[in-house]
Each structure stands twice: as C-alpha cells, then as structure tokens.
Enzyme design. Structure first.
Site, PDB file in Angstrom:
ATOM      1  N   ASP A   1       0.795  -1.319  -0.134  1.00 42.39           N
ATOM      2  CA  ASP A   1      -0.063   0.083  -0.086  1.00 42.39           C
ATOM      3  C   ASP A   1       0.886   1.228  -0.024  1.00 42.39           C
ATOM      4  O   ASP A   1       0.349   2.317  -0.235  1.00 42.39           O
ATOM      5  CB  ASP A   1      -1.028   0.063   1.233  1.00 42.39           C
TER       6      ASP A   1
ATOM      7  N   HIS B   1       3.432   1.749  -2.051  1.00 46.88           N
ATOM      8  CA  HIS B   1       3.404   1.927  -3.598  1.00 46.88           C
ATOM      9  C   HIS B   1       2.073   2.350  -4.132  1.00 46.88           C
ATOM     10  O   HIS B   1       1.966   3.286  -4.729  1.00 46.88           O
ATOM     11  CB  HIS B   1       3.813   0.767  -4.220  1.00 46.88           C
TER      12      HIS B   1
ATOM     13  N   ASP C   1      12.050   6.662   1.748  1.00 48.59           N
ATOM     14  CA  ASP C   1      13.407   6.592   1.264  1.00 48.59           C
ATOM     15  C   ASP C   1      13.865   7.998   1.177  1.00 48.59           C
ATOM     16  O   ASP C   1      14.106   8.511  -0.094  1.00 48.59           O
ATOM     17  CB  ASP C   1      13.568   5.941   0.077  1.00 48.59           C
TER      18      ASP C   1
END
Ligand code: AMP
Length: 289
Positions: free
Chosen positions: A33, A35, A148
């Site tokens: 989820d 992504h 990230d």
C-alpha cells in the site's frame, strides 16, 4: 492495463508525447500500500499513470539481498490492474543494465553518507537507473516516497543539477497500524522479528517528542537525541546501522552548533538479517508523529 517488457514495446505503448500528462512511479515490485499510495495520488491527478517494476542490480552491493529480493510479478500485475495503472513496464535486466555498460551517475557527497556509508555505490546505482527510466518515459511528473528520504533528496538534486524537465514529487510514508513503515523487505521478518520491528517507529516517535521537548529548554541538548535513540534501539533488540540528524535544506549531518528548529531524523537498523530504514521530520514546535 498495458504491459511492456522491452524498450521497443514501451515506445509503442506510451501515449503520444504531449497528448496527456505522464506520471511515472518507479518501483522494485513486491507491491504494497506504500506503492499503492503513490499510484493513487497519480491517478487522482488524471493523466496517464505508468509504473515500472525493476529490481535494480546496480543498487545492491555484493552480499546484499539481490537474489532473495521478493519477485511477485503475478500479484503485482493484479495489484496494479485493480489500482487502475495505465501501463506497467517490466524490463529485463539485460536491457536495463547491459554487460557492456560502464557509465554511472555519481551521487556525490550525500550519496556516501547515512545509507550510502553502509551501502557503497547504492545511490549511484539508484540514480543511474532512475535517469534511464526518465529518458525512456520522459514523464511530466515522477513520484517517490519520503520513506526513502535520502533517495528522494538525491533524485531531486539530480533533476535540479542536470536540468531535467521533470517534476519530482515526494509522498508521505505509509505505515502499518502499529507504525512500521511499509516495505517489501518486511516480509523477510519472522513473527518474533516483526514484534521487535514495531519498536522502531515507536522509538523514532519518542525521539521526535524529545526533540520538541529539548528544543528551547535551557539545560537540554536536542543534539543528544541520536545518541539516546541508538541506545534505546539496542536495548530493544536492534543492531543499529546509523542514527543521524540531517539538515532539511542541504541534507548534511547536523553534529554541532546550536540545534536548528527543524531537521530530519534518519535511522537504519537490523532485525536479524533484515535491514529497516525510517525517518521523521523533527520540529521544535510539535512532535514528528
Ligand atoms: P521500492 O519498490 O521499495 O524501490 O519503492 C518504490 C517507491 O515506493 C519509492 O519511491 C519508495 O520510496 C516508495 N515507497 C516504498 N515504501 C513506501 C511507503 N511505506 N510509503 C510511501 N512510499 C513508499
């Protein structure tokens, strides 16, 4: 949903340049989820939503988990179809990284610290493949996750430094109900390790609250918080790779001087052999979570 497996297929399946805004979501697959939130955002803006799935060998150092990285193509295609992606690109390693290819993008100083210190060459590998995807798609907008954070910063730097005509958007981290950042690597965790992993976001959150509490307090030093967090993580059963404070503008480490009001708290830990990363925006005014 259109499926392209080669550069030539991709060329025939992409919309005509300029005919509609093109949104690109690069991934390594094993979709979750996190992504999904990037795809939903792209969908909500209209335009043509393309997703790439490529486990990039250039971003794995020897001895890392390239071979065991989860590859779940059938599930990923069903996930993307349901989510309403318009196109998925599944290139072959041979075409994305030909054996003869020697050119690499250099991620510079920021690429060698934090995650780059324990994963030498990682960000050069990321940027090389992201730039290649940018050339192949010429997207109007590319979406990446704040999970990230260092990768997002470096991609934004690359786009700026190389004057690429692409808008890079970063989206907030999607978390499990107990706070653990969603990651394809979470599936490596045994049930016991998964229990331990829940303490990672919990302690990060505690550190963010301490940052707010220490800031402006005459006898407390916010810059002591990475040390506090490292020790707390070790006590909770993690092996700490790094804990650091990064400047919000330059991404350089904050190690001395007066503590700024805002900073990023960055951390990477191991639970067993699984490496987890997380980050929070720290603010003197309010807790980061
Ligand atoms: P990956 O497949 O892990 O390379 O991730 C592909 C993209 O999804 C990257 O831009 C990641 O930052 C983003 N992403 C991964 N996990 C999350 C998450 N939990 N929340 C938001 N974005 C994420």
């Amino acid at each position: 949903m259109r499926i392209a497996r080669s550069f030539s297929e991709l060329r025939t399946l992409l919309p005509r340049p300029g005919s509609c805004p093109l949104w690109l979501v690069p991934t390594m697959g094993a979709l979750h989820d996190g992504h999904g939130a990037l795809i939903d955002q792209a969908k909500s803006e209209g335009g043509f939503v393309a997703v790439s799935i490529f486990v990039n060998p250039l971003q794995f150092a020897p001895g890392e988990d390239l071979d065991r990285y989860p590859r779940t193509e059938a599930e990923d295609l069903a996930f993307l179809d349901k989510r309403g992606a318009d196109l998925v690109f599944l290139p072959s390693p041979g075409e994305m990284v030909p054996k003869s290819a020697r050119i690499r993008i250099s991620s510079g100083r920021i690429g060698t610290i934090y995650c780059g210190a324990s994963r030498p060459g990682h960000f050069d590998g990321v940027l090389t493949i992201v730039l290649k995807l940018f050339h192949l798609f010429s997207p109007d907008v590319a979406l990446f996750g704040e999970k990230d954070r260092q990768q997002l910063f470096l991609i934004q730097e690359m786009v700026r430094d190389l004057a690429l005509p692409i808008r890079v958007l970063g989206l907030p981290t999607i978390r499990e109900p107990d706070g653990l950042a969603m990651s394809s690597r979470n599936r490596y965790l045994s049930p016991k390790e998964r229990d331990t992993a829940a303490h990672f976001p919990e302690l990060m959150g505690e550190a963010a609250r301490l940052w707010a509490e220490h800031s402006g307090h005459p006898s407390k030093d916010p810059l002591s918080i990475p040390g506090w967090l490292s020790e707390a993580l070790v006590r909770a059963g993690f092996r700490v790779d790094y804990v650091a404070l990064a400047d919000r503008q330059t991404f350089l480490p904050i190690t001395g001087g007066p503590a700024p009001d805002q900073a990023y708290l960055l951390a990477a830990v191991f639970v067993g052999s699984t490496r987890l990363i997380d980050n929070l925006e720290l603010s003197a005014e309010r807790p980061g979570v």
